[in-house]
Design a protein around this motif. Structure first.
Motif, PDB file in Angstrom:
ATOM      1  N   THR A  34       6.712  26.401 -34.057  1.00  0.00           N
ATOM      2  CA  THR A  34       7.240  26.860 -35.236  1.00  0.00           C
ATOM      3  C   THR A  34       7.140  28.371 -35.128  1.00  0.00           C
ATOM      4  O   THR A  34       5.994  28.969 -35.036  1.00  0.00           O
ATOM      5  CB  THR A  34       6.610  26.189 -36.240  1.00  0.00           C
ATOM      6  OG1 THR A  34       6.551  24.784 -36.525  1.00  0.00           O
ATOM      7  CG2 THR A  34       7.169  26.907 -37.947  1.00  0.00           C
ATOM      8  N   HIS A  35       8.312  29.026 -35.633  1.00  0.00           N
ATOM      9  CA  HIS A  35       8.457  30.617 -35.462  1.00  0.00           C
ATOM     10  C   HIS A  35       9.028  31.077 -36.811  1.00  0.00           C
ATOM     11  O   HIS A  35       9.651  30.457 -37.546  1.00  0.00           O
ATOM     12  CB  HIS A  35       9.211  30.725 -34.289  1.00  0.00           C
ATOM     13  CG  HIS A  35       8.798  30.068 -33.073  1.00  0.00           C
ATOM     14  ND1 HIS A  35       7.837  30.314 -32.367  1.00  0.00           N
ATOM     15  CD2 HIS A  35       9.537  29.008 -32.579  1.00  0.00           C
ATOM     16  CE1 HIS A  35       7.656  29.634 -31.373  1.00  0.00           C
ATOM     17  NE2 HIS A  35       8.749  28.828 -31.409  1.00  0.00           N
ATOM     18  N   ARG A  36       8.774  32.444 -36.854  1.00  0.00           N
ATOM     19  CA  ARG A  36       9.087  32.919 -38.284  1.00  0.00           C
ATOM     20  C   ARG A  36      10.029  34.228 -38.090  1.00  0.00           C
ATOM     21  O   ARG A  36       9.577  35.000 -37.240  1.00  0.00           O
ATOM     22  CB  ARG A  36       8.145  33.042 -39.287  1.00  0.00           C
ATOM     23  CG  ARG A  36       7.506  31.745 -39.637  1.00  0.00           C
ATOM     24  CD  ARG A  36       5.987  32.299 -40.607  1.00  0.00           C
ATOM     25  NE  ARG A  36       4.830  32.706 -39.466  1.00  0.00           N
ATOM     26  CZ  ARG A  36       4.195  33.692 -39.656  1.00  0.00           C
ATOM     27  NH1 ARG A  36       4.366  34.575 -40.730  1.00  0.00           N
ATOM     28  NH2 ARG A  36       3.510  34.027 -38.804  1.00  0.00           N
ATOM     29  N   VAL A  37      10.978  34.460 -38.906  1.00  0.00           N
ATOM     30  CA  VAL A  37      11.601  35.724 -39.044  1.00  0.00           C
ATOM     31  C   VAL A  37      11.386  36.155 -40.405  1.00  0.00           C
ATOM     32  O   VAL A  37      11.655  35.502 -41.544  1.00  0.00           O
ATOM     33  CB  VAL A  37      13.043  35.561 -38.720  1.00  0.00           C
ATOM     34  CG1 VAL A  37      13.891  36.898 -39.135  1.00  0.00           C
ATOM     35  CG2 VAL A  37      13.252  34.874 -37.240  1.00  0.00           C
ATOM     36  N   ILE A  38      11.053  37.279 -40.726  1.00  0.00           N
ATOM     37  CA  ILE A  38      10.946  38.298 -42.077  1.00  0.00           C
ATOM     38  C   ILE A  38      11.930  39.481 -42.104  1.00  0.00           C
ATOM     39  O   ILE A  38      12.160  39.821 -40.976  1.00  0.00           O
ATOM     40  CB  ILE A  38       9.644  38.764 -42.218  1.00  0.00           C
ATOM     41  CG1 ILE A  38       9.114  39.730 -41.115  1.00  0.00           C
ATOM     42  CG2 ILE A  38       8.485  37.362 -42.105  1.00  0.00           C
ATOM     43  CD1 ILE A  38       7.976  40.270 -41.527  1.00  0.00           C
ATOM     44  N   THR A  39      12.272  39.509 -43.220  1.00  0.00           N
ATOM     45  CA  THR A  39      13.174  40.627 -43.423  1.00  0.00           C
ATOM     46  C   THR A  39      12.513  41.552 -44.896  1.00  0.00           C
ATOM     47  O   THR A  39      12.898  41.546 -45.914  1.00  0.00           O
ATOM     48  CB  THR A  39      14.485  40.115 -44.184  1.00  0.00           C
ATOM     49  OG1 THR A  39      14.288  39.409 -45.160  1.00  0.00           O
ATOM     50  CG2 THR A  39      15.210  39.300 -43.332  1.00  0.00           C
ATOM     51  N   PRO A  40      11.473  42.373 -44.244  1.00  0.00           N
ATOM     52  CA  PRO A  40      10.816  43.180 -45.145  1.00  0.00           C
ATOM     53  C   PRO A  40      11.639  44.248 -45.819  1.00  0.00           C
ATOM     54  O   PRO A  40      12.283  45.028 -45.071  1.00  0.00           O
ATOM     55  CB  PRO A  40       9.461  43.757 -44.321  1.00  0.00           C
ATOM     56  CG  PRO A  40      10.011  43.886 -42.872  1.00  0.00           C
ATOM     57  CD  PRO A  40      11.043  42.558 -42.778  1.00  0.00           C
ATOM     58  N   ASN A  41      11.344  44.437 -47.045  1.00  0.00           N
ATOM     59  CA  ASN A  41      12.085  45.523 -47.990  1.00  0.00           C
ATOM     60  C   ASN A  41      10.804  46.381 -48.235  1.00  0.00           C
ATOM     61  O   ASN A  41       9.611  46.255 -47.995  1.00  0.00           O
ATOM     62  CB  ASN A  41      12.759  45.150 -49.117  1.00  0.00           C
ATOM     63  CG  ASN A  41      11.830  44.112 -49.982  1.00  0.00           C
ATOM     64  OD1 ASN A  41      10.798  44.262 -49.917  1.00  0.00           O
ATOM     65  ND2 ASN A  41      12.654  43.302 -50.816  1.00  0.00           N
ATOM     66  N   PRO A  42      11.430  47.715 -48.765  1.00  0.00           N
ATOM     67  CA  PRO A  42      10.536  48.636 -49.285  1.00  0.00           C
ATOM     68  C   PRO A  42       9.284  48.188 -50.197  1.00  0.00           C
ATOM     69  O   PRO A  42       8.095  48.482 -50.097  1.00  0.00           O
ATOM     70  CB  PRO A  42      10.988  49.814 -50.028  1.00  0.00           C
ATOM     71  CG  PRO A  42      12.441  49.677 -49.451  1.00  0.00           C
ATOM     72  CD  PRO A  42      12.851  48.156 -48.881  1.00  0.00           C
ATOM     73  N   GLU A  43       9.656  47.070 -51.053  1.00  0.00           N
ATOM     74  CA  GLU A  43       8.555  46.710 -51.972  1.00  0.00           C
ATOM     75  C   GLU A  43       7.633  46.018 -51.112  1.00  0.00           C
ATOM     76  O   GLU A  43       6.284  46.000 -51.628  1.00  0.00           O
ATOM     77  CB  GLU A  43       9.351  46.003 -53.202  1.00  0.00           C
ATOM     78  CG  GLU A  43      10.094  46.685 -53.961  1.00  0.00           C
ATOM     79  CD  GLU A  43      10.807  45.642 -55.066  1.00  0.00           C
ATOM     80  OE1 GLU A  43      10.333  45.156 -56.047  1.00  0.00           O
ATOM     81  OE2 GLU A  43      12.110  45.463 -54.833  1.00  0.00           O
ATOM     82  N   LEU A  44       7.927  44.933 -50.352  1.00  0.00           N
ATOM     83  CA  LEU A  44       7.199  44.413 -49.631  1.00  0.00           C
ATOM     84  C   LEU A  44       6.352  45.212 -48.645  1.00  0.00           C
ATOM     85  O   LEU A  44       4.925  44.812 -48.786  1.00  0.00           O
ATOM     86  CB  LEU A  44       7.892  43.273 -48.665  1.00  0.00           C
ATOM     87  CG  LEU A  44       7.062  42.148 -47.768  1.00  0.00           C
ATOM     88  CD1 LEU A  44       5.984  41.394 -48.941  1.00  0.00           C
ATOM     89  CD2 LEU A  44       7.820  41.186 -47.279  1.00  0.00           C
ATOM     90  N   LEU A  45       6.896  46.051 -48.137  1.00  0.00           N
ATOM     91  CA  LEU A  45       5.873  46.906 -47.482  1.00  0.00           C
ATOM     92  C   LEU A  45       4.962  47.789 -48.154  1.00  0.00           C
ATOM     93  O   LEU A  45       3.734  47.986 -47.687  1.00  0.00           O
ATOM     94  CB  LEU A  45       7.014  48.078 -46.509  1.00  0.00           C
ATOM     95  CG  LEU A  45       7.800  47.403 -45.624  1.00  0.00           C
ATOM     96  CD1 LEU A  45       8.729  48.561 -45.188  1.00  0.00           C
ATOM     97  CD2 LEU A  45       7.185  46.901 -44.301  1.00  0.00           C
ATOM     98  N   SER A  46       5.198  48.340 -49.273  1.00  0.00           N
ATOM     99  CA  SER A  46       4.138  48.915 -50.144  1.00  0.00           C
ATOM    100  C   SER A  46       3.233  47.904 -50.726  1.00  0.00           C
ATOM    101  O   SER A  46       2.192  48.225 -50.611  1.00  0.00           O
ATOM    102  CB  SER A  46       5.193  49.276 -51.430  1.00  0.00           C
ATOM    103  OG  SER A  46       5.756  50.649 -51.090  1.00  0.00           O
ATOM    104  N   GLN A  47       3.517  46.632 -50.852  1.00  0.00           N
ATOM    105  CA  GLN A  47       2.552  45.779 -51.090  1.00  0.00           C
ATOM    106  C   GLN A  47       1.422  45.513 -50.042  1.00  0.00           C
ATOM    107  O   GLN A  47       0.333  45.349 -50.127  1.00  0.00           O
ATOM    108  CB  GLN A  47       3.075  44.304 -51.518  1.00  0.00           C
ATOM    109  CG  GLN A  47       3.697  44.351 -52.721  1.00  0.00           C
ATOM    110  CD  GLN A  47       4.002  43.014 -53.388  1.00  0.00           C
ATOM    111  OE1 GLN A  47       3.222  42.036 -53.347  1.00  0.00           O
ATOM    112  NE2 GLN A  47       5.494  42.717 -53.569  1.00  0.00           N
ATOM    113  N   ALA A  48       2.018  45.474 -48.873  1.00  0.00           N
ATOM    114  CA  ALA A  48       1.530  45.336 -47.808  1.00  0.00           C
ATOM    115  C   ALA A  48       0.397  46.386 -47.227  1.00  0.00           C
ATOM    116  O   ALA A  48      -0.683  46.267 -46.796  1.00  0.00           O
ATOM    117  CB  ALA A  48       2.165  44.976 -46.445  1.00  0.00           C
ATOM    118  N   ALA A  49       0.766  47.367 -47.553  1.00  0.00           N
ATOM    119  CA  ALA A  49      -0.089  48.770 -47.491  1.00  0.00           C
ATOM    120  C   ALA A  49      -1.268  48.712 -48.376  1.00  0.00           C
ATOM    121  O   ALA A  49      -2.428  49.254 -48.031  1.00  0.00           O
ATOM    122  CB  ALA A  49       0.687  49.789 -47.820  1.00  0.00           C
TER     123      ALA A  49
END
Length: 247
Positions: A34-49
């Motif tokens: 099973t494999h995954r594709v993500i489409t990160p946007n600025p809001e998600l990147l800021s949360q990840a930080a």
């Protein structure tokens, strides 16, 4: 097929064109597991930080696409080279067409009641050979049961549209349980594929301003506009995690 990319606030974003992303997606669709594709946007990147565990699970995805213009602007701000945006809705539609050519089974998960079903009907119309394995809204109480439903439907491909970061966390935890080959986290894509939400005029899309067009048409989204300059400032100021090469 390995692709180089850049890390933005610690999250890998792959430097691929639409054609390269499609080739990679089709490869993963045929690969065991099973494999995954993500489409990160600025809001998600800021949360990840701010959340190391979220950053780690995003980096476990096999393909990470520069969907929004904010991600592209952040990369260019620091001299990184991403070929272009790969809009999630365009990628999803193109991948569904190619999957149809191979007779694959697709499951649509997310959005409000009735939206996934309508998106499925339209995909079957536009993608000869595609099989709709099932469709369900995003208002489920038991995430494990949702995964089991997909497993029973024998889906090859799953569009997961639960909003970020819920969809990424669900795919990371329950993706393998679905038995599907490829899961894509696609935010509001089902609303567009169903026709409930229209696309921006072509010129707005070409200039990467579809997000602004949607905000102007949906006043509830206007509050998100200020987050883009804050995100760009964050990328610029964080020397260590702002932008770095990832091979």
């Amino acid at each position: 097929m390995d692709q180089a990319g850049w890390k933005i606030l610690g999250v890998r974003v792959d430097a691929v064109t639409m054609d390269e992303a499609l080739a990679r997606g089709l490869e993963l669709l045929e690969r065991p597991g099973t494999h995954r594709v993500i489409t990160p946007n600025p809001e998600l990147l800021s949360q990840a930080a701010r959340r190391p565990e979220l950053c780690a699970l995003l980096n476990r995805a096999e393909l990470s696409l520069a969907d929004g213009v904010g991600v592209l602007l952040a990369a260019r701000l620091r001299g990184a080279q991403l070929p272009d945006r790969v809009p999630g809705v365009d990628y999803a539609a193109a991948l569904a067409r190619r999957a149809g050519e191979r007779g694959k089974r697709i499951y649509l998960l997310g959005a409000r009641p009735g939206v996934a079903q309508e998106a499925g009907r339209r995909l079957l119309r536009d993608c000869p050979g595609l099989v709709l394995a099932g469709a369900a809204d995003g208002y489920f109480a038991d995430p494990a049961r949702a995964a089991d439903e997909i497993a029973r439907a024998r889906a090859d491909l799953v569009f997961v549209c639960l909003g970020a970061p819920r969809q990424e966390e669900w795919m990371d935890r329950y993706g393998a349980r679905t038995g599907a080959r490829l899961l894509l986290g696609l935010g509001g894509t089902l609303d567009v594929l169903s026709g409930r939400v229209g696309r921006a005029p072509a010129l707005w899309q070409r200039w990467g301003l579809e997000w602004l067009w949607r905000a102007l048409r949906q006043p509830s989204r206007l509050g998100r506009l200020y987050r883009l300059p804050l995100f760009l400032a964050q990328v610029w100021m964080e020397e260590g995690r702002g932008i770095c090469r990832e091979n």
